[in-house]
Design an enzyme around this catalytic site. Structure first.
Site, PDB file in Angstrom:
ATOM      1  N   ASP A  14     -13.104   5.318   1.939  1.00 49.38           N
ATOM      2  CA  ASP A  14     -11.667   5.361   2.232  1.00 49.38           C
ATOM      3  C   ASP A  14     -11.191   6.809   2.326  1.00 49.38           C
ATOM      4  O   ASP A  14     -11.023   7.486   1.314  1.00 49.38           O
ATOM      5  CB  ASP A  14     -10.927   4.601   1.120  1.00 49.38           C
ATOM      6  N   LYS A  68       2.701  11.413  -3.382  1.00 42.53           N
ATOM      7  CA  LYS A  68       1.715  10.693  -4.203  1.00 42.53           C
ATOM      8  C   LYS A  68       0.822  11.658  -4.982  1.00 42.53           C
ATOM      9  O   LYS A  68       0.362  11.353  -6.069  1.00 42.53           O
ATOM     10  CB  LYS A  68       0.881   9.811  -3.277  1.00 42.53           C
ATOM     11  N   GLU A 118      -7.357   0.659  -4.437  1.00 42.47           N
ATOM     12  CA  GLU A 118      -7.334   0.521  -2.985  1.00 42.47           C
ATOM     13  C   GLU A 118      -8.655   0.008  -2.388  1.00 42.47           C
ATOM     14  O   GLU A 118      -8.628  -0.898  -1.559  1.00 42.47           O
ATOM     15  CB  GLU A 118      -6.932   1.862  -2.356  1.00 42.47           C
ATOM     16  N   ASP A 124       0.885  -1.158   0.000  1.00 38.98           N
ATOM     17  CA  ASP A 124       0.000   0.000   0.000  1.00 38.98           C
ATOM     18  C   ASP A 124       0.927   1.212   0.000  1.00 38.98           C
ATOM     19  O   ASP A 124       1.522   1.553   1.021  1.00 38.98           O
ATOM     20  CB  ASP A 124      -0.890  -0.024   1.257  1.00 38.98           C
TER      21      ASP A 124
END
Ligand code: AMP
Length: 604
Positions: free
Chosen positions: A193, A71, A170, A8
């Site tokens: 999420d 990211k 994800e 992850d």
């Protein structure tokens, strides 16, 4: 077969896991930490960077040389990053079409290179824990990552010395971790999420152990970082007032750390005291933050997720009551306010049985196990978050793969030319929900050449293929000769991006205008073709047609031209229809003359 680890690669934290005796296990580093902060500190030019907890601790004192939340910049160009996102404590470069770079000690680093440092540390920690070399991995990405972002992630893995076997979304990974595949034969699951930097909501459907994503939505720039920023601002305001001083960058970084720590504690405590000693000489800063005060600051941020959730439900054509399960993923969902908001939106108590920080990594590990053959009878299906197509005449978007199509997938269509003697066709690949290409995102373009021929004669087949990683290959083939080109849409420079949710919202907002524009362009193209055809026919028939008739047809043509100038769709429709009707006799005459000519040629 060698082991395939699951990773992850998070905005805030990253994790790595491996299947051991049929169970997914997350691996710890030498300090016993499983959560590796996604932070890289470059201490000196050419020196090995510090990664993880050590880098995070230095961030406050060396903000310019410490890269976090990288990211957000993966696979992106300067023009795609909002100004506020450019504001980080380290220098970010890249304007317009330039890919983003980060300058540290006079060297430009790509976001992939920085991410590769995080992956290298995870790889080294896993190798130390397992006592064997790791060179294959499954890496997760937010559901809304486009091709460029997925490819940048893949490249980061390769730079770290790993073969990326699969990139998975994800939320899909999280559902696997929650073991929802064993829930019952058929179930619908919402995965909410909220991590440090991104928000994803996905609705999955489970059918006999097979997951399918019914819809996804989200915001690539929303997360716990925003709550930290809001609390940091509040602390800075209080500090400036208390000590009557200006808050410099270095101090701001310290406040940010305090803010995040306080935020996390306020998930379990009602109030937190903050004390920052020696802020100015002997002077210290002290203050108290209550959960209620934090919630006032966080509410507008958490509320932003509501619209995404509702849209995702409506895309999946489901009511909240029809869901079987709502699961929480991402550290930020530990905040009681988030729990309450999710409960309110989905009208049910969310499931929190898996550690929200670890769910995605566990799912990636399970997927690694599936790929390496350690776990069988489970398949994962993902979907395309946005429609993909090509530009056609008049700047219109022709959709080849619609939004929310299950991947891997393949689809194609035949196209022809609009102009005589065209020698090539431009294949402009576009992603988005708007009718006009200019309102969508360009993923890249290339040319396919063929022998010149009258318009409408060449046939070019265009096929889109999306592989299991969500990466798009475009094939264009000249049907006559079989000459073909296949182009993979990948580099950050070839691919542009913006926010998916903005795109979807805009497509809804502009739906009527867009459709009107498409109709106008299509009708305009038809007018152009009819005017040209009529002119040609008139020239062909010459004196075989009486003047009055010519005048009548010319008047009908003028009417079309007037309607075109006025830009009135209804009028243009009418004028086109009248010209169509008024030229039936002319078309017959052209046909007769052609037949006669052919006959004469034969008799000669
Ligand atoms: P992730 O991207 O899933 O690692 O989530 C990280 C985000 O979760 C960061 O913004 C953290 O500050 C936040 N977070 C972690 N633990 C908690 C907690 N106990 N309460 C609130 N937020 C948390």
């Amino acid at each position: 077969m060698s082991k395939i680890v699951g990773i992850d690669l998070g905005t805030t934290n990253s994790l790595i896991g491996v299947m051991e005796a049929g169970f997914p296990v997350l691996l710890a580093d030498r300090d016993g930490q499983r959560l590796t902060p996604s932070v890289v500190h470059y201490s000196a030019p050419g020196a090995e960077p510090l990664v993880g907890g050590a880098a995070k601790r230095i961030r406050g004192v060396k903000p310019k040389e410490t890269v976090y939340s990288v990211k957000r910049f993966m696979g992106r160009r300067g023009s795609e990053i909002a100004r506020e996102d450019m504001i980080v404590t380290y220098p970010v470069k890249g304007q317009g079409v330039d890919p983003i770079t980060i300058e540290v000690h006079g060297r430009d680093y790509s976001p992939e290179e920085v991410s590769a440092e995080i992956l290298k540390k995870l790889k080294a920690d896993a190798e130390a824990a397992l006592g064997e070399t790791i060179d294959r991995a499954v890496v997760t990405v937010p559901a809304y990552f486009n091709d460029a972002q997925r490819n940048a992630t893949k490249k980061a893995g390769e730079l770290a010395g790993m073969q990326i076997e699969r990139i998975i979304n994800e939320p899909t990974a999280a559902a696997l971790a929650y073991g929802l595949d064993k829930l019952k034969k058929r179930a619908r699951i919402a995965v909410y999420d909220l991590g440090g930097g991104t928000f994803d909501i996905s609705i999955l459907e489970l059918n006999d152990g097979v997951f399918q994503v019914l819809s996804t939505n989200g915001n690539t720039r929303l997360g716990g970082d925003d709550i930290d920023a809001a609390l940091t601002d509040e602390l800075a305001r209080r500090l400036a007032e208390q000590l009557k001083m200006h808050v410099e960058n270095g101090l701001l970084a310290r406040l940010r750390e305090e803010a995040e720590a306080a935020k996390c504690r306020l998930s379990f405590e009602e109030k937190v005291d903050i004390a920052l000693p020696f802020v100015q000489g002997e002077k210290s800063f002290t203050t108290t933050i209550t959960r209620e005060q934090l919630e006032i600051l966080a509410r507008p941020i958490v509320e932003k997720t509501r619209a995404n959730c509702l849209r995702s439900l409506s895309d999946a054509k489901l009511k909240p009551e029809e869901l079987d399960e709502v699961i929480l993923v991402g550290g930020q969902t530990r905040m009681p306010l988030v729990f309450r908001t999710v409960k309110e939106i989905f009208k049910r108590e969310p499931n929190t049985t898996v550690n929200p920080d670890e769910a995605v990594a566990l799912g990636a590990t399970i997927q690694g196990g599936i790929l390496s053959g350690e776990i069988s009878n489970m398949v994962l299906l993902d979907i395309t978050p946005l429609s993909l197509g090509i530009e056609t005449f008049g700047g219109l978007m022709n959709v080849i793969i619609p939004r929310n199509t299950t991947i891997p997938t393949k689809a194609g269509e035949l196209f022809t030319t609009a102009v005589d003697k065209q020698k090539s066709m431009k294949i402009h690949v576009v992603q988005g929900e708007r009718e006009m290409v200019k309102d969508n995102w360009s993923l890249g373009q290339f040319e396919i050449e063929f022998e010149p021929a009258p318009k409408g004669v060449p046939r070019v087949g265009v096929q889109f293929e999306i592989d299991a990683n969500g990466i798009l290959s475009v094939l264009a083939r000249d049907i006559k000769t079989g000459h073909q080109k296949v182009v993979e849409m990948k580099s950050a420079v070839d691919v542009s991006d913006s926010e998916v949710e903005k795109m979807v919202a805009e497509s809804v907002e502009h739906a009527f205008d867009d459709i009107a524009e498409r109709q106008w362009i299509e009708t305009k193209i038809k007018s152009g073709a009819m005017l040209e055809g009529t002119r040609k026919a008139l020239a062909q028939v010459g004196k075989s047609i009486v003047d009055d008739e010519v005048k009548e047809i010319e008047q009908l043509m003028t009417n079309v031209e007037h309607a075109l100038e006025k830009g009135n769709l209804a009028e243009l429709h009418e004028a086109n229809a009248a010209l169509d009707k008024g030229t039936v006799a002319l078309a017959d005459l052209v046909m007769d003359l052609a037949l006669q000519a052919a006959l004469e040629r034969k008799l000669k």
